[in-house]
Design a protein around this motif. Structure first.
Motif, PDB file in Angstrom:
ATOM      1  N   ARG A  90      44.030 -27.711 -47.049  1.00 27.89           N
ATOM      2  CA  ARG A  90      45.166 -26.711 -46.520  1.00 27.89           C
ATOM      3  C   ARG A  90      45.479 -25.894 -47.695  1.00 27.89           C
ATOM      4  N   GLY A  91      45.897 -26.512 -48.782  1.00 24.70           N
ATOM      5  CA  GLY A  91      46.112 -25.480 -49.991  1.00 24.70           C
ATOM      6  C   GLY A  91      45.200 -24.482 -50.281  1.00 24.70           C
ATOM      7  N   VAL A  92      43.915 -24.804 -50.358  1.00 24.79           N
ATOM      8  CA  VAL A  92      42.876 -23.682 -50.508  1.00 24.79           C
ATOM      9  C   VAL A  92      42.772 -22.534 -49.457  1.00 24.79           C
ATOM     10  N   LEU A  93      43.003 -23.319 -48.097  1.00 27.55           N
ATOM     11  CA  LEU A  93      43.092 -22.016 -46.978  1.00 27.55           C
ATOM     12  C   LEU A  93      44.078 -21.355 -47.158  1.00 27.55           C
ATOM     13  N   CYS A  94      45.191 -21.623 -47.722  1.00 34.11           N
ATOM     14  CA  CYS A  94      46.481 -20.897 -47.848  1.00 34.11           C
ATOM     15  C   CYS A  94      46.138 -19.617 -48.796  1.00 34.11           C
ATOM     16  N   ILE A  95      45.473 -19.913 -49.856  1.00 37.02           N
ATOM     17  CA  ILE A  95      44.905 -18.840 -50.696  1.00 37.02           C
ATOM     18  C   ILE A  95      43.961 -18.072 -49.884  1.00 37.02           C
ATOM     19  N   VAL A  96      42.939 -18.605 -49.364  1.00 40.67           N
ATOM     20  CA  VAL A  96      41.893 -17.843 -48.689  1.00 40.67           C
ATOM     21  C   VAL A  96      42.273 -16.706 -47.646  1.00 40.67           C
ATOM     22  N   CYS A  97      43.331 -17.530 -46.762  1.00 48.99           N
ATOM     23  CA  CYS A  97      43.769 -16.671 -45.647  1.00 48.99           C
ATOM     24  C   CYS A  97      44.641 -15.384 -45.949  1.00 48.99           C
ATOM     25  N   SER A  98      45.426 -15.503 -47.189  1.00 44.95           N
ATOM     26  CA  SER A  98      46.305 -14.695 -47.593  1.00 44.95           C
ATOM     27  C   SER A  98      45.568 -13.506 -48.292  1.00 44.95           C
ATOM     28  N   THR A  99      44.692 -13.984 -49.005  1.00 40.74           N
ATOM     29  CA  THR A  99      43.710 -12.911 -49.840  1.00 40.74           C
ATOM     30  C   THR A  99      42.818 -12.230 -48.993  1.00 40.74           C
ATOM     31  N   LEU A 100      42.430 -12.786 -47.666  1.00 38.03           N
ATOM     32  CA  LEU A 100      41.559 -11.976 -47.012  1.00 38.03           C
ATOM     33  C   LEU A 100      42.371 -11.125 -45.885  1.00 38.03           C
ATOM     34  N   THR A 101      43.701 -11.134 -46.007  1.00 42.53           N
ATOM     35  CA  THR A 101      44.645 -10.330 -45.298  1.00 42.53           C
ATOM     36  C   THR A 101      44.821  -9.131 -45.851  1.00 42.53           C
ATOM     37  N   ILE A 102      44.609  -8.943 -47.220  1.00 40.45           N
ATOM     38  CA  ILE A 102      44.778  -7.874 -48.003  1.00 40.45           C
ATOM     39  C   ILE A 102      44.251  -6.725 -47.496  1.00 40.45           C
ATOM     40  N   PRO A 103      42.827  -6.753 -47.179  1.00 39.74           N
ATOM     41  CA  PRO A 103      42.227  -5.456 -46.679  1.00 39.74           C
ATOM     42  C   PRO A 103      42.866  -5.010 -45.165  1.00 39.74           C
ATOM     43  N   VAL A 104      43.232  -5.848 -44.669  1.00 39.81           N
ATOM     44  CA  VAL A 104      43.779  -5.295 -43.241  1.00 39.81           C
ATOM     45  C   VAL A 104      44.687  -3.992 -43.314  1.00 39.81           C
ATOM     46  N   PHE A 105      45.906  -4.492 -44.330  1.00 41.75           N
ATOM     47  CA  PHE A 105      46.734  -3.369 -44.522  1.00 41.75           C
ATOM     48  C   PHE A 105      46.107  -2.150 -45.030  1.00 41.75           C
ATOM     49  N   GLY A 106      45.213  -2.546 -45.916  1.00 43.43           N
ATOM     50  CA  GLY A 106      44.640  -1.501 -46.575  1.00 43.43           C
ATOM     51  C   GLY A 106      43.988  -0.355 -45.826  1.00 43.43           C
ATOM     52  N   LEU A 107      43.286  -1.053 -44.787  1.00 46.58           N
ATOM     53  CA  LEU A 107      42.674  -0.179 -43.877  1.00 46.58           C
ATOM     54  C   LEU A 107      43.554   0.734 -42.686  1.00 46.58           C
ATOM     55  N   THR A 132      52.224 -17.123 -54.787  1.00 49.20           N
ATOM     56  CA  THR A 132      52.801 -18.181 -54.438  1.00 49.20           C
ATOM     57  C   THR A 132      52.029 -19.402 -53.845  1.00 49.20           C
ATOM     58  N   SER A 133      50.707 -18.911 -53.154  1.00 47.53           N
ATOM     59  CA  SER A 133      49.876 -19.907 -52.873  1.00 47.53           C
ATOM     60  C   SER A 133      48.917 -20.347 -53.897  1.00 47.53           C
ATOM     61  N   ILE A 134      48.665 -19.580 -54.841  1.00 47.67           N
ATOM     62  CA  ILE A 134      48.041 -19.953 -55.959  1.00 47.67           C
ATOM     63  C   ILE A 134      48.839 -20.971 -56.684  1.00 47.67           C
ATOM     64  N   PHE A 135      49.995 -20.857 -57.086  1.00 50.60           N
ATOM     65  CA  PHE A 135      50.958 -21.786 -57.762  1.00 50.60           C
ATOM     66  C   PHE A 135      51.383 -23.015 -56.962  1.00 50.60           C
ATOM     67  N   LEU A 136      51.132 -23.018 -55.622  1.00 53.94           N
ATOM     68  CA  LEU A 136      51.390 -24.176 -54.821  1.00 53.94           C
ATOM     69  C   LEU A 136      50.143 -25.169 -55.120  1.00 53.94           C
ATOM     70  N   ASN A 137      48.810 -24.651 -55.066  1.00 56.75           N
ATOM     71  CA  ASN A 137      47.727 -25.191 -55.355  1.00 56.75           C
ATOM     72  C   ASN A 137      47.785 -25.956 -56.755  1.00 56.75           C
ATOM     73  N   ILE A 138      48.245 -25.436 -57.726  1.00 59.85           N
ATOM     74  CA  ILE A 138      48.482 -25.584 -59.164  1.00 59.85           C
ATOM     75  C   ILE A 138      49.268 -26.895 -58.962  1.00 59.85           C
ATOM     76  N   ASP A 139      50.426 -26.902 -58.319  1.00 61.41           N
ATOM     77  CA  ASP A 139      51.451 -27.890 -58.332  1.00 61.41           C
ATOM     78  C   ASP A 139      50.923 -29.177 -57.530  1.00 61.41           C
ATOM     79  N   ASP A 140      50.022 -28.721 -56.627  1.00 63.04           N
ATOM     80  CA  ASP A 140      49.516 -29.736 -55.720  1.00 63.04           C
ATOM     81  C   ASP A 140      48.449 -30.616 -56.659  1.00 63.04           C
ATOM     82  N   VAL A 141      47.721 -30.244 -57.352  1.00 64.66           N
ATOM     83  CA  VAL A 141      46.704 -30.683 -58.079  1.00 64.66           C
ATOM     84  C   VAL A 141      47.442 -31.757 -59.188  1.00 64.66           C
ATOM     85  N   LYS A 142      48.550 -31.357 -59.710  1.00 63.83           N
ATOM     86  CA  LYS A 142      49.302 -32.099 -60.514  1.00 63.83           C
ATOM     87  C   LYS A 142      49.839 -33.473 -60.053  1.00 63.83           C
TER      88      LYS A 142
END
Length: 464
Positions: free
Chosen positions: A309-326, A416-426
């Motif tokens: 779940r945490g990894v997918l938070c990073i993936v989906c937010s990162t892949l949304t960046i090009p949408v608004f760029g287009l 924030t999703s990157i920090f979430l995964n860092i905290d989750d690993v701990k």
């Protein structure tokens, strides 16, 4: 009889009526998006021979229109915190009935406002209707999530969340497909009353799911335990929420800040920039929800099995960046962007919201969901206002500035999703565990506790 309520068929029956709770309210929520052109066209004219009057248009300014969404969001922001605590205290049955009735009343008042077009009462009355509707719908979603969490935690939780989202989005999809045609056939006033009628379906479902929920827990002997836990819930429990919880809800807030304000204005944006007819623009804007409707249940089932779940938070937010760029910097077909956004939104919804029950105690799920919804709606409310102000300037670059603002929110979500995964690993990586790994961890903890109890027992003195 206990075995009957513990069967999958019973909890999926609960899920079905739980899904219908928000079907009508989600249909109503985005009706203004489809009707934006009719709401903003000025109906005042002199009715001369050479002039064509708009007999159905409401004459709202862009600021008034976006305020319909902002008022909804702000009402959610202030009400849902108390609503979550209220639901934890008084249970799902009371909460579902109360908040679904507010949706019915709010949608009726909103529809009634169109009867006063051309007067000073129209906009305040419609805003008041959205305020009541917002108080009900945001809180109703919390009840829905709480019911889903209670019946599916440890089973098909993410899939159940995905199915409830799909049903909700079915309401949104039908709105984008049908509302324009209904307006052409019967006018804006009766179209809004049809939406209010669908909220009535949610009220009937609330009564049924409340009965099923209480009956099920009584037969399983869990009602007394849940009632006892509810009595011990305090609003001060918030201070015990973990950093993982706060990072999850900030991730949700920033992502939804980019999605909902876009959908609210997408139909007009596509019409203005790409010069499509209103109904065609509405179809393209609705593609975000079309994709979500199809993908959400399958993504939920996938996440239940494989986790991440945490990894997918990073993936989906990162892949949304090009949408608004287009959308901001290209002339690429808008359907590419809306379908793409629908995919990333589906992944986000299936991974972010089901993460909350994993990082809080079950007795406080309602409060936790309430705070999450509140923060989400505060962000969306301010975003709606900012978008409205940008568009009110009527610059040739207004839409581009809107897309850049939405892009900035998605970038914040990535952080924030990157920090979430860092905290989750701990903390042992609970968000990224698969179903098998989570089961093994639970069994190991249970065995460890059993060994500890046995050791303590063996050390007790023997009394002859």
């Amino acid at each position: 009889m206990c075995q009957d309520v513990e069967r999958p068929s019973y909890r999926f029956l609960v899920l079905f009526f739980n899904c219908l709770l928000t079907f009508g309210s989600y249909y109503c929520f985005d009706m203004p998006s489809v009707l934006q052109d009719q709401m903003q066209k000025d109906y005042h004219c002199n009715k001369t021979i050479n002039e064509t009057c708009c007999t159905e248009c409401l004459g709202m300014s862009p600021s008034d229109y976006n305020l319909l969404y902002a008022v909804y969001s702000w009402t959610n922001a202030f009400v849902v915190i108390g609503a979550g605590f209220f639901i934890d205290k008084f249970g799902n049955q009371v909460g579902a009935s109360l908040f679904s009735s507010l949706c019915v009343v709010g949608s009726c008042v909103f529809a009634l406002g169109t009867s006063y077009r051309g007067t000073d009462y129209m906009v305040p009355l419609m805003l008041f209707g959205r305020l009541i509707f917002g108080a009900g719908n945001g809180s109703l979603t919390i009840v829905q999530n709480r019911i889903t969490s209670f019946w599916f935690t440890g089973k098909e939780l993410a899939m159940a969340f995905g199915i409830t989202l799909a049903f909700s989005r079915l309401g949104s999809v039908l709105n984008f497909f049908l509302t324009g045609h209904l307006t052409d056939a019967v006018g804006i006033r009766y179209t809004l009353w049809i939406g209010a009628g669908l909220c009535g379906l949610g009220f009937i479902s609330a009564i049924i799911v409340g009965i099923l929920d209480v009956h099920g827990f009584k037969k399983m002997g869990r009602m007394e335990s849940i009632t006892s836990q509810s009595k011990r819930v305090r609003i001060s429990d918030v201070k015990n929420f973990s950093m993982s919880y706060w990072l999850v809800i900030f991730t949700i807030m920033f992502f939804y800040n980019g999605i909902f304000p876009f959908v609210a204005d997408a139909s007009k944006f596509i019409s203005d920039k790409y010069h499509y007819e209103d109904n065609v623009s509405a179809y393209m804007a609705g593609a975000v929800y079309d994709v979500s409707l199809i993908l959400s249940p399958f993504l939920g089932g996938f996440i239940d099995v494989f986790g991440k779940r945490g990894v997918l938070c990073i993936v989906c937010s990162t892949l949304t960046i090009p949408v608004f760029g287009l959308l901001a910097f290209s002339q690429a077909h808008p359907l590419i962007s809306t379908i793409w956004l629908g995919i990333t939104y589906s992944v986000a919804a299936a991974s972010m919201w089901p993460s909350i029950p994993l990082v809080v105690y079950q007795a406080t799920i309602g409060t936790a969901m309430g705070i999450a919804t509140s923060l989400q709606m505060i962000g969306i409310g301010f975003s709606n206002l900012i978008v409205g102000e940008i568009l009110s300037n009527k610059s040739e670059y207004s839409w581009k500035y809107v897309m850049i603002y939405l892009l900035a929110n998605i970038l914040a979500c990535v952080v924030t999703s990157i920090f979430l995964n860092i905290d989750d690993v701990k903390k042992g990586g609970i968000l990224n565990l698969s179903r098998k790994e989570a089961k093994e961890k639970t069994e190991n903890e249970a065995n460890s506790n059993a060994d500890t109890d046995a050791l303590v027992e063996s050390m007790q003195p023997i009394n002859d």
